[in-house]
Design a protein around this motif. Sequence first.
Motif, mmCIF file in Angstrom:
data_model
loop_
_atom_site.group_PDB
_atom_site.id
_atom_site.type_symbol
_atom_site.label_atom_id
_atom_site.label_comp_id
_atom_site.label_asym_id
_atom_site.label_seq_id
_atom_site.Cartn_x
_atom_site.Cartn_y
_atom_site.Cartn_z
ATOM 1 N N ALA A 53 0.845 -1.194 0.000
ATOM 2 C CA ALA A 53 0.000 0.000 0.000
ATOM 3 C C ALA A 53 0.882 1.247 0.000
ATOM 4 C CB ALA A 53 -0.915 0.010 1.225
ATOM 5 N N LYS A 83 -0.616 -2.915 4.189
ATOM 6 C CA LYS A 83 -2.010 -2.512 4.404
ATOM 7 C C LYS A 83 -2.358 -2.535 5.885
ATOM 8 C CE LYS A 83 -3.800 -3.743 -0.101
ATOM 9 N NZ LYS A 83 -4.637 -4.636 -0.902
ATOM 10 N N SER A 112 -4.023 1.473 -2.838
ATOM 11 C CA SER A 112 -3.339 0.377 -3.508
ATOM 12 C C SER A 112 -3.260 0.679 -4.990
ATOM 13 C CB SER A 112 -4.103 -0.936 -3.310
ATOM 14 O OG SER A 112 -4.202 -1.241 -1.948
#
Length: 149
Positions: A53, A83, A112
């Motif tokens: 991410a 994440k 993302s």
Amino acid sequence: MDLRETVCLLFITFIFLPIQICKGLECYVCTNQEANTEKCLKTIKTCDQEEDACLSTINWGSPPYWSQGATKQFYVSKSCASKKFCEEFKKKNMPSCTYIWYQDWKCSECCSGDRCNYFVTLGSSSVKSNTLIISLSAITLLCMFYRGL
């Protein structure tokens, strides 16, 4: 399934997919910049494998260096993150970036997709990489051309 279809499926499975899986995520990176300009829009990092991410953070407060009578201002930071870390970090900060002039605050956003953190807080989490879609379209056209359709 004939030989041509098998060749197309093998091409997709053994050549294209490993390239997409091995390719690292790219995020814009910068630390405590006074705006989302220059370094925050030009410095790109290929993230580590466990970082899936991009994290963007806005700080409102006094400068990172001490200065008597310094006024508060915005600071932008961007980085790669997992994440899980990103969501935990986000929970520790304000739920949304709300300007409160009299106190220090921090807000963050996770997204993302390659270079999805170009903008700091404009819904970049909904931006996805379109590389996969374009590549699959090209492969489909190649297979159709190869089959003579």
